[in-house]
Enzyme design. Structure first.
Site, mmCIF file in Angstrom:
data_model
loop_
_atom_site.group_PDB
_atom_site.id
_atom_site.type_symbol
_atom_site.label_atom_id
_atom_site.label_comp_id
_atom_site.label_asym_id
_atom_site.label_seq_id
_atom_site.Cartn_x
_atom_site.Cartn_y
_atom_site.Cartn_z
ATOM 1 N N SER A 249 35.110 41.222 30.447
ATOM 2 C CA SER A 249 36.530 41.404 30.754
ATOM 3 C C SER A 249 37.349 41.375 29.474
ATOM 4 O O SER A 249 36.978 40.704 28.502
ATOM 5 C CB SER A 249 36.965 40.254 31.670
ATOM 6 N N TYR B 115 37.701 30.842 33.555
ATOM 7 C CA TYR B 115 37.102 32.132 33.934
ATOM 8 C C TYR B 115 36.774 32.952 32.680
ATOM 9 O O TYR B 115 35.644 33.423 32.503
ATOM 10 C CB TYR B 115 38.060 32.927 34.843
ATOM 11 N N LYS C 13 33.044 34.127 30.846
ATOM 12 C CA LYS C 13 32.634 35.477 30.409
ATOM 13 C C LYS C 13 32.223 35.457 28.938
ATOM 14 O O LYS C 13 31.243 36.100 28.541
ATOM 15 C CB LYS C 13 33.778 36.480 30.613
HETATM 16 P P1 NAD Z 1 34.385 40.816 43.694
HETATM 17 O O1 NAD Z 1 34.627 39.379 43.961
HETATM 18 O O2 NAD Z 1 34.936 41.802 44.644
HETATM 19 O O3 NAD Z 1 32.816 41.084 43.558
HETATM 20 C C1 NAD Z 1 31.921 40.116 43.042
HETATM 21 C C2 NAD Z 1 30.767 40.007 44.028
HETATM 22 O O4 NAD Z 1 29.821 39.055 43.538
HETATM 23 C C3 NAD Z 1 31.201 39.534 45.421
HETATM 24 O O5 NAD Z 1 30.690 40.419 46.387
HETATM 25 C C4 NAD Z 1 30.598 38.150 45.547
HETATM 26 O O6 NAD Z 1 30.253 37.841 46.882
HETATM 27 C C5 NAD Z 1 29.384 38.258 44.618
HETATM 28 N N1 NAD Z 1 28.924 36.988 44.038
HETATM 29 C C6 NAD Z 1 29.679 36.050 43.391
HETATM 30 N N2 NAD Z 1 28.890 35.050 42.985
HETATM 31 C C7 NAD Z 1 27.610 35.353 43.376
HETATM 32 C C8 NAD Z 1 26.365 34.696 43.261
HETATM 33 N N3 NAD Z 1 26.251 33.510 42.668
HETATM 34 N N4 NAD Z 1 25.268 35.298 43.771
HETATM 35 C C9 NAD Z 1 25.368 36.492 44.387
HETATM 36 N N5 NAD Z 1 26.534 37.153 44.545
HETATM 37 C C10 NAD Z 1 27.640 36.581 44.041
HETATM 38 O O7 NAD Z 1 34.894 41.112 42.213
HETATM 39 P P2 NAD Z 1 35.030 42.491 41.445
HETATM 40 O O8 NAD Z 1 36.475 42.745 41.221
HETATM 41 O O9 NAD Z 1 34.208 43.530 42.100
HETATM 42 O O10 NAD Z 1 34.417 42.078 40.036
HETATM 43 C C11 NAD Z 1 33.072 42.338 39.701
HETATM 44 C C12 NAD Z 1 32.779 41.754 38.329
HETATM 45 O O11 NAD Z 1 33.677 42.320 37.374
HETATM 46 C C13 NAD Z 1 32.992 40.239 38.243
HETATM 47 O O12 NAD Z 1 31.984 39.681 37.423
HETATM 48 C C14 NAD Z 1 34.343 40.103 37.574
HETATM 49 O O13 NAD Z 1 34.468 38.895 36.853
HETATM 50 C C15 NAD Z 1 34.336 41.306 36.652
HETATM 51 N N6 NAD Z 1 35.708 41.762 36.309
HETATM 52 C C16 NAD Z 1 36.553 42.114 37.324
HETATM 53 C C17 NAD Z 1 37.841 42.509 37.015
HETATM 54 C C18 NAD Z 1 38.821 42.883 38.113
HETATM 55 O O14 NAD Z 1 40.006 42.966 37.844
HETATM 56 N N7 NAD Z 1 38.385 43.140 39.331
HETATM 57 C C19 NAD Z 1 38.258 42.573 35.676
HETATM 58 C C20 NAD Z 1 37.358 42.220 34.672
HETATM 59 C C21 NAD Z 1 36.053 41.826 35.012
HETATM 60 C C1 UD1 Z 2 44.561 39.001 35.310
HETATM 61 C C2 UD1 Z 2 43.832 37.778 34.802
HETATM 62 C C3 UD1 Z 2 42.674 38.227 33.901
HETATM 63 C C4 UD1 Z 2 41.764 39.198 34.644
HETATM 64 C C5 UD1 Z 2 42.576 40.371 35.155
HETATM 65 C C6 UD1 Z 2 41.684 41.263 35.975
HETATM 66 C C7 UD1 Z 2 45.516 36.007 34.703
HETATM 67 C C8 UD1 Z 2 46.345 35.140 33.810
HETATM 68 N N1 UD1 Z 2 44.748 36.926 34.085
HETATM 69 O O1 UD1 Z 2 45.062 39.681 34.202
HETATM 70 O O2 UD1 Z 2 41.928 37.106 33.485
HETATM 71 O O3 UD1 Z 2 40.730 39.672 33.785
HETATM 72 O O4 UD1 Z 2 43.657 39.867 35.976
HETATM 73 O O5 UD1 Z 2 42.342 42.214 36.676
HETATM 74 O O6 UD1 Z 2 45.512 35.862 35.911
HETATM 75 N N2 UD1 Z 2 52.343 40.469 37.692
HETATM 76 C C9 UD1 Z 2 53.550 40.301 38.322
HETATM 77 N N3 UD1 Z 2 53.547 39.874 39.627
HETATM 78 C C10 UD1 Z 2 52.401 39.617 40.324
HETATM 79 C C11 UD1 Z 2 51.164 39.802 39.663
HETATM 80 C C12 UD1 Z 2 51.173 40.207 38.355
HETATM 81 O O7 UD1 Z 2 54.597 40.523 37.735
HETATM 82 O O8 UD1 Z 2 52.475 39.223 41.487
HETATM 83 C C13 UD1 Z 2 52.320 40.979 36.308
HETATM 84 C C14 UD1 Z 2 51.630 40.079 35.304
HETATM 85 O O9 UD1 Z 2 52.513 39.175 34.728
HETATM 86 C C15 UD1 Z 2 51.078 41.114 34.310
HETATM 87 C C16 UD1 Z 2 50.801 42.352 35.174
HETATM 88 O O10 UD1 Z 2 51.596 42.190 36.338
HETATM 89 O O11 UD1 Z 2 52.060 41.456 33.377
HETATM 90 C C17 UD1 Z 2 49.344 42.471 35.584
HETATM 91 O O12 UD1 Z 2 48.917 41.261 36.189
HETATM 92 P P1 UD1 Z 2 47.457 41.101 36.848
HETATM 93 O O13 UD1 Z 2 47.202 42.224 37.769
HETATM 94 O O14 UD1 Z 2 47.361 39.722 37.391
HETATM 95 O O15 UD1 Z 2 46.457 41.293 35.613
HETATM 96 P P2 UD1 Z 2 46.393 40.515 34.196
HETATM 97 O O16 UD1 Z 2 47.510 39.580 34.021
HETATM 98 O O17 UD1 Z 2 46.193 41.535 33.141
#
Ligand code: NAD
Ligand code: UD1
Length: 353
Positions: free
Chosen positions: A131, A155, A159
């Site tokens: 991330s 979190y 990572k």
């Molecule tokens: P998500 O929660 O929808 O998917 C994660 C999946 O992993 C879920 O289905 C959950 O049930 C499963 N899981 C969690 N722990 C587990 C375990 N111990 N064993 C087996 N399954 C397990 O999240 P996502 O948005 O699809 O994210 C996927 C990956 O990408 C995550 O590692 C997350 O940290 C990373 N990531 C997501 C974002 C985002 O904004 N969505 C941003 C940066 C990184």
């Molecule tokens: C958040 C997480 C980051 C994660 C990322 C994944 C925090 C502090 N950081 O980042 O660790 O990797 O999501 O998608 O939670 N905002 C509003 N109102 C809301 C929600 C968000 O104004 O209700 C603003 C935030 O201040 C930011 C932008 O929208 O400026 C995006 O927010 P968000 O979607 O939560 O993502 P990140 O802050 O980038």
């Protein structure tokens, strides 16, 4: 006669989740065989039923926790896995501050178990969901892979620890002169949003969303009253925070590029390399709200409130390395992201329920 190479079999951990389910669709459509392992802690099997509906192919699914070594080993015995895409993890920043042990145990220990089982099975190609949150605060808002790391919550630290562990595994292979060393891509996602164009799969957050886009979508569909805009006094053109939003389908295509490269000589044996997956362009919170209103014709009520602790003013990717080395770049624009989010949200106002 030219030999037709069979496509590889990919283990997708966390494949029932938001990004994982989209990866399942793209992998299947690209001709890969695929196996999903998920403990369903943050997802439902309904997402995989929808994946089957989109692709017309059955999904092989194991309900198991990646920390369960025996269960994971069993999967590697039953399935001839070539490469792993590791999405499984917990991802809520606030929850990680309240329950750090849960996050370190699930994310870090889970990855340790996974890599142990992989190594024992001789599977050494791994694509890891990292991330942008691993980066430290920087005076330059456009983040490159060589910027210093400095996560500010459990979190993000989970990572970063996993990245460190994976780098150490690669180094150990060099020291031990192993025959088949690890090949690892650390994909650092910026802000994934959007949904599959079918509207059948999408993001289904538990409870009230933490992230901006699902929050906006739930206001537009009438589930929530108004968006709280966290601060309008940042040093940005309209005062609100700027992020690099990337369409989830573009994002998962980056994973397919990564597994192709890992499987080729273009990626050095023994390498463990980070790649930013972002568009390289940022949008402010108000620009996101305006885009949502313009594309959907809905009104999105909002009010300005105080800043959220830990938020940066501006953060977007330098995606050049992924283009140069993986041959990947994001193709969808903001209107696509908004239209697909809305298509999913309006067709599934209660998510998968
Ligand atoms: P998500 O929660 O929808 O998917 C994660 C999946 O992993 C879920 O289905 C959950 O049930 C499963 N899981 C969690 N722990 C587990 C375990 N111990 N064993 C087996 N399954 C397990 O999240 P996502 O948005 O699809 O994210 C996927 C990956 O990408 C995550 O590692 C997350 O940290 C990373 N990531 C997501 C974002 C985002 O904004 N969505 C941003 C940066 C990184
Ligand atoms: C958040 C997480 C980051 C994660 C990322 C994944 C925090 C502090 N950081 O980042 O660790 O990797 O999501 O998608 O939670 N905002 C509003 N109102 C809301 C929600 C968000 O104004 O209700 C603003 C935030 O201040 C930011 C932008 O929208 O400026 C995006 O927010 P968000 O979607 O939560 O993502 P990140 O802050 O980038």
């Amino acid at each position: 006669m030219a030999k037709i190479m069979a496509k590889k079999k990919i283990l997708v951990t966390g494949g029932a989740g938001y990004i994982g389910s989209h990866a399942c669709v793209e992998l299947t459509q690209a001709g890969y065989e695929m196996v999903v392992v998920d403990n369903l802690s943050n997802s439902k099997t309904q997402s995989l039923v929808r994946v089957e509906q989109i692709t017309g192919k059955p999904v092989t699914f194991y309900q198991a926790d990646i920390r369960d070594k025996a269960a994971l080993t069993d999967i590697f015995v039953k399935e001839a896995i070539d490469t792993v895409i590791h999405f499984a993890g917990l991802k809520a920043v606030g929850e990680s501050c309240a329950k750090p042990q849960l996050y370190y145990h699930n994310n870090v220990y889970g990855t340790l178990v996974l890599t142990e089982v992989m190594a024992a099975a001789g599977v050494k190609q791994l694509v890891f969901s990292s991330s942008a949150t691993v980066y430290g605060e920087s005076t330059c808002p456009q983040y490159s892979e060589d910027f210093p790391l400095g996560p500010i919550n459990p979190y993000g630290r989970s990572k970063t620890m996993i990245e460190d562990i994976l780098r150490d595994l690669s180094r150990a292979d060099a020291i031990n002169q192993v025959q088949t060393p690890w090949k690892i891509a650390l994909l650092r996602y910026f802000n994934p949003i959007g949904a599959h164009a079918s509207g059948l799969i999408g993001e289904d957050p538990n409870g009230i969303p933490n992230n901006l886009m699902p929050y906006i979508a739930q206001v537009a569909v009438g589930k929530l009253k108004q968006v709280s805009v966290f601060g309008n006094d940042y040093p940005t053109p309209d005062g609100t925070g700027i992020r690099d939003y990337i369409h989830v389908v573009d994002l998962v295509k980056g994973h397919i590029k990564a597994i192709e490269i890992l499987d080729s000589d273009a990626f050095a044996a023994g390498a463990c390399k980070p790649y930013n997956l972002g568009t390289g362009r940022g949008y402010s919170v108000l620009e996101m709200i305006q885009a949502f209103e313009r594309v959907t014709g809905r009104t999105v009520n909002y009010q300005i409130v105080g800043r959220r602790a830990g938020d940066l003013a501006e953060c977007f990717a330098n995606p050049d390395l992924a283009f140069k080395e993986l041959g990947w770049k994001a193709e969808k624009n903001l209107d696509d992201m908004v239209a697909d989010t809305w298509n999913w949200q309006s067709n599934n106002p209660q998510g998968y329920e």
